[in-house]
Scaffold this active site. Structure first.
Site, mmCIF file in Angstrom:
data_model
loop_
_atom_site.group_PDB
_atom_site.id
_atom_site.type_symbol
_atom_site.label_atom_id
_atom_site.label_comp_id
_atom_site.label_asym_id
_atom_site.label_seq_id
_atom_site.Cartn_x
_atom_site.Cartn_y
_atom_site.Cartn_z
ATOM 1 N N ARG A 52 0.825 -1.212 0.000
ATOM 2 C CA ARG A 52 0.000 0.000 0.000
ATOM 3 C C ARG A 52 0.858 1.261 0.000
ATOM 4 O O ARG A 52 0.536 2.233 -0.678
ATOM 5 C CB ARG A 52 -0.955 -0.024 1.201
ATOM 6 C CG ARG A 52 -2.094 -0.974 0.973
ATOM 7 C CD ARG A 52 -2.986 -1.217 2.185
ATOM 8 N NE ARG A 52 -4.094 -2.080 1.746
ATOM 9 C CZ ARG A 52 -5.057 -2.525 2.540
ATOM 10 N NH1 ARG A 52 -5.081 -2.199 3.828
ATOM 11 N NH2 ARG A 52 -6.020 -3.287 2.060
ATOM 12 N N HIS A 112 -6.511 -0.824 -6.738
ATOM 13 C CA HIS A 112 -5.766 -2.031 -6.364
ATOM 14 C C HIS A 112 -5.064 -1.884 -5.004
ATOM 15 O O HIS A 112 -4.806 -0.799 -4.545
ATOM 16 C CB HIS A 112 -4.808 -2.501 -7.468
ATOM 17 C CG HIS A 112 -3.783 -1.516 -7.926
ATOM 18 N ND1 HIS A 112 -3.009 -1.723 -9.032
ATOM 19 C CD2 HIS A 112 -3.396 -0.321 -7.430
ATOM 20 C CE1 HIS A 112 -2.179 -0.714 -9.185
ATOM 21 N NE2 HIS A 112 -2.397 0.144 -8.234
ATOM 22 N N GLU A 113 -4.831 -3.041 -4.377
ATOM 23 C CA GLU A 113 -4.314 -3.101 -2.991
ATOM 24 C C GLU A 113 -5.272 -2.481 -1.986
ATOM 25 O O GLU A 113 -4.833 -1.913 -0.980
ATOM 26 C CB GLU A 113 -2.930 -2.445 -2.875
ATOM 27 C CG GLU A 113 -1.872 -3.001 -3.791
ATOM 28 C CD GLU A 113 -1.660 -4.491 -3.634
ATOM 29 O OE1 GLU A 113 -1.991 -5.036 -2.573
ATOM 30 O OE2 GLU A 113 -1.186 -5.113 -4.603
ATOM 31 N N GLY A 114 -6.558 -2.603 -2.230
ATOM 32 C CA GLY A 114 -7.544 -2.086 -1.266
ATOM 33 C C GLY A 114 -8.111 -0.766 -1.747
ATOM 34 O O GLY A 114 -7.398 0.234 -1.819
#
Lengths: 592, 592
Positions: A291, A434-436
């Protein structure tokens, strides 16, 4: 001009984040300013010579799959070979693993330079390092011996295989299954989607870190384990991992995004990483790093767009000021127009603010691992944990705005594919997802990092901000006061939301968490602008020429942020404090 | 589901904009609700059968130029032939020109349906109608006989050839030259860029309306004339207009964007349209129509994205509410998550608000041409003139935000090219630029439509808003009060800026005009939401089922706009009233 301003990077590293202090720590004892400068010089050369030149070509010629092999333009492998040869894959790693024990902050700064030149090609080593770090931290000695060295040498690349077609943000519903067999290994079956770098021919092997459920494990997130699942097994045979297809994206087009099928022929061989059912916590370790990396990517894509727009605005002649319309006078460079200045100054405040935020995150990683006392390490970790959703999201939101403004500065040329700004804009649009996603980050921030933490980390953050307020020079007294007011507004808002959450109204308290994430992100970046301006004010005394202009720019960007951006938080705070449920209460049928 | 909600369109046309009142006017005497409904039904069929099916294909297969001919996928011509056969090219035109004298409002509503399905293919008739209208208004009888009929039949298509490589927004610097020859025609030489539909094989001929300077004309915008320059001359030979190349855009990829070279072989034959040196005023006539059209395009591209996202959110299952995390329960449709509702409700408020704004603009066009008294016509024209920069810009800004949110609602799928939302987002990114950038619109609004007008049109707008405030039902008293406060805030802000402008500080007063455009746009759309909610509140009394839900949605979207959006104007107003010059004063060297 280069996509990142090296002077800005040096200013942030040395003057704002006090990189020198790290050299006093045992882990970094062999480093100094000169070794760091050499590393960054090398990164700049790599960026210029190997990454930037094929960025547009790679976007226009994305990887293809012929049913057997994935084809990627050869410049990608050449760039990554040069990257590994220069030692960047392992620069941050321990000496014992072949690394240079470079501070994470410097490693991130190098990544910033390279990612700004070509985010798609930079994606492969980024994912490899993230996967390698998980193995370094949680793997057995045997696993490290087998995988880690090869990854840090760049012979094996890595992935994070988390998402499934039926479970994107909802990890509780992961279905990939693992069954232990006699030799202690597992057979993995299931489907993963959006796996970046999941297939390619850039490395000898691909090491997938796969989330799966061991048969009989508890339901939900408490039954998830993490596995090492290589593309090629130790005996040289192909593991039962197959590419289901490539996903065609609007941006990051050079980083393959894949659907992977595990176990179509009976089960892919996997090796349990760490303990069973603890996969989620390992994954968070990996994801937190990812992140911060996504935030940095977003920051530098925005930064690259800003620099292109700035260059264009200085050279493109058009129009005249409103009060001097005489057509016999020559047209002026568009940077002379107030509205173009507005777009550029806004962008500067976003991208330099975002870069400062990400590098602060990297500095906190270093502190959490190497600060002098356990208390200092713990404090750094708490701050990092709190800031992570903002480090991921703020650059993703405002870096993208900078890319949008870079198009706007170019006028009609901005939406043509002959100029890089539309590509940068498309690239950056992935980062709020992406990645949350932004929404997931906001729930993480408010629900986990503030409510569940009972505001402890937030109090530490406020302490840090107070130090900056107290140290602010008289010229920035107004901004210091505004930041103090903003902190008070955050406290009031958190108190109101916290009472609702504690009073059995958690859904209501979290309903507008996205607004809170925006709000706190702006306060944090305002703080970092005040830190930058305070340093710049101090340094400006003896500066002349370009350097004086640089410090002037920092101070003006700070003023911009406080006058134009920070005031946006007041209606946000009022909305949050009213516990408004207009959105949450909307019946599905009423949408139309 | 269709890209536009027909019920919403009917609600706006009949209930909010009182279309029925138009049928009482002589020009529209042969129309009624039934004829309008039939026209919109036809538009829906055309959209479904001929425009929507090839939208994605056209984006992926943009027009190409082999040096001789421009190639466009055949579905485009088939769709346009069906469009012309159904009478849409001329529906708005006079009976004497072969048209149906359909109200402009209905013509715009038809365009909305068709553009929502495929903005690129819809671009060709949109430009043709805009060019035809200029010839209808300013052309000689001979010119009308030669060009207009063929254009309204769809045999000839049109363009607006204004922009030049060295002069985008700066029309004062146009260089294309016209020299009169013995027969009264002109020889045109020069280069144009970004000319949409400038070359193709979709029609027998292309009628370029070209801005050029007659040799010896005054410098600046007062020396510009407008010319008809056909691709094919009356004798069937090719005019001296050549395609310099196609421009490759990020969006609207199916509408060719061209570089055109006039006079490479000695001079293209052109016919003066109207009087010499008055080209700018004719161009503004054409551009105002084009600007309303751009706004409508932006609104419906946003609308289409919203509808796709809504459909997805209702069917995609993922996750559980924060207070009900039990993984043994099934996941919920993502529309149940508060943050997804937030994104969808925000989008609904943007796209339905934007559509209402554009249709109001169309209604004002009708009123400015056909209202019962000269006073009413003049009032409508003044309001339209004031609103035009907002009609162009507000949907371009917030429709694009809706497209961004549509991607976000889709999560990872949103950034793949397998879903339409990323294409819609790319398409909409052109709209804040072409036909006058956001910055240009803001200078037009504040400088020309408010300062130069001495606030007269703005006062008329406030009167209109006051009527809505007074008629608001008790359930919306709070919103009515907020709108009244917003009007007061606008007045104060304009007063402060106006004093600065009058006090020889025009540059300072205009420096932050972009913020004023955003602010006033939000107030206008808030007004239109209150109008919609007031009607919905009234109609809801007897409604049941889907219709009750529709009115409920309108009222909730209104509340959303007033609670979440309108409060954003306060910091904007404070910034404007402070005459902040942080951006305008930024020295070029300080940008970095």
């Amino acid at each position: 001009m280069p996509a990142l301003d090296r002077r800005d990077l040096d200013f942030l590293l040395q003057d704002v984040l006090d990189l020198d202090a790290l050299f006093a720590r045992p882990r970094f004892a062999e480093h100094d300013r000169a070794s760091v400068a050499a590393m960054l010089d090398t990164a700049e050369r790599l960026a210029d010579d190997h990454f930037a030149p094929h960025a547009a070509k790679l976007d226009a010629n994305e990887p293809t799959f012929d049913g057997e092999t994935v084809h990627i333009i050869p410049e990608v492998k050449a760039a990554l070979d040069a990257y590994c040869a220069a030692g960047f894959m392992s620069a941050h790693a321990d000496y014992e693993h072949g690394g240079m024990q470079l501070p994470h902050t410097v490693s991130m700064a190098s990544s910033a330079i390279i990612s700004a030149a070509n985010i798609s090609t930079a994606g492969y080593p980024f994912l490899t390092r993230a996967a390698a770090n998980v193995i370094a931290k949680f793997g057995t000695e045997e696993q490290k011996a087998t995988w880690l060295g090869a990854m840090l040498e760049g012979r094996y690349f890595g992935t994070m295989a988390l998402t499934e077609p039926g479970a994107g943000s909802g990890l509780a519903d992961l279905k990939t299954q693992a069954v232990q067999v006699g030799d202690g290994t597992y057979r993995i079956t299931g489907n993963k989607i959006f796996i970046s770098a999941g297939e390619h021919g850039l490395s000898e092997n691909i090491v997938h870190l796969v989330l799966a459920r061991i048969k009989g494990a508890p339901a939900g997130v408490k039954g998830i384990s993490l596995f090492i699942v290589p593309k090629i097994l130790g005996d040289g045979t192909r593991n039962d991992v197959r590419l289901g297809g490539l996903i065609h994206k609007m941006g990051y087009r050079g980083t393959t995004s894949t659907m992977l099928n595990f176990g179509e022929a009976g089960g892919a061989t996997g090796y349990l990483l760490g303990e069973a059912h603890k996969g989620l916590s390992y994954m968070f370790h990996m994801m937190n790093e990812a992140r911060v990396g996504v935030g940095l990517g977003a920051a530098v894509i925005g930064y690259a767009g800003y620099r292109v727009a700035l260059d264009y605005a200085k050279t493109r002649l058009q129009g005249r000021p409103p009060a001097a319309k005489d057509p016999s006078l020559p047209p002026v460079p568009i940077i002379e127009h107030a509205d173009v200045k507005r777009m550029l100054l806004a962008s500067k405040s976003y991208v330099e603010g975002a870069l400062a935020l990400c590098l602060l995150g990297a500095r906190l990683v270093d502190d959490s691992e190497t600060a002098e006392t356990p208390e200092a390490r713990s404090r750094a970790f708490q701050l990092l944990d709190l800031l992570t959703p903002m480090i991921k999201s703020w650059p993703s939101q405002w870096g993208l705005v900078a890319n949008d403004l870079a198009i706007q500065v170019h006028g009609g040329y901005g939406y043509t594919r002959e100029y890089p700004v539309e590509r940068l804009w498309r690239d950056n649009r992935l980062n709020p997802i992406h990645e949350g996603t932004f929404g997931i980050q906001s729930l993480d921030l408010l629900g986990r990092k503030i409510f569940a933490d009972q505001g402890k980390a937030l109090a530490l953050l406020a302490e840090e901000m107070l130090k900056t307020i107290e140290a602010a020079p008289p010229a920035f007294a107004e901004e210091a006061g505004a930041l103090a007011n903003a902190i008070a507004l955050v406290s009031e808002t958190v108190a109101v939301l916290g009472r609702a959450a504690a009073g059995n109204r958690l859904d209501e308290a979290l309903a507008n968490s996205a607004v809170f994430l925006e709000l706190l992100g702006h306060v944090v970046v305002a703080w970092l602008w005040l830190r930058q301006a305070s340093v710049a004010e101090d340094k400006a005394a003896g500066a002349t020429g370009d350097l004086a202009a640089f410090y002037d720019g920092k101070r003006r960007a700070c003023r911009y942020f406080f006058r134009w951006e920070l005031p946006k938080i007041r209606p946000q705070a009022e909305l949050l404090q009213s516990l408004d449920q207009t959105c949450a209460d909307m019946p599905v049928a009423a949408f139309g």
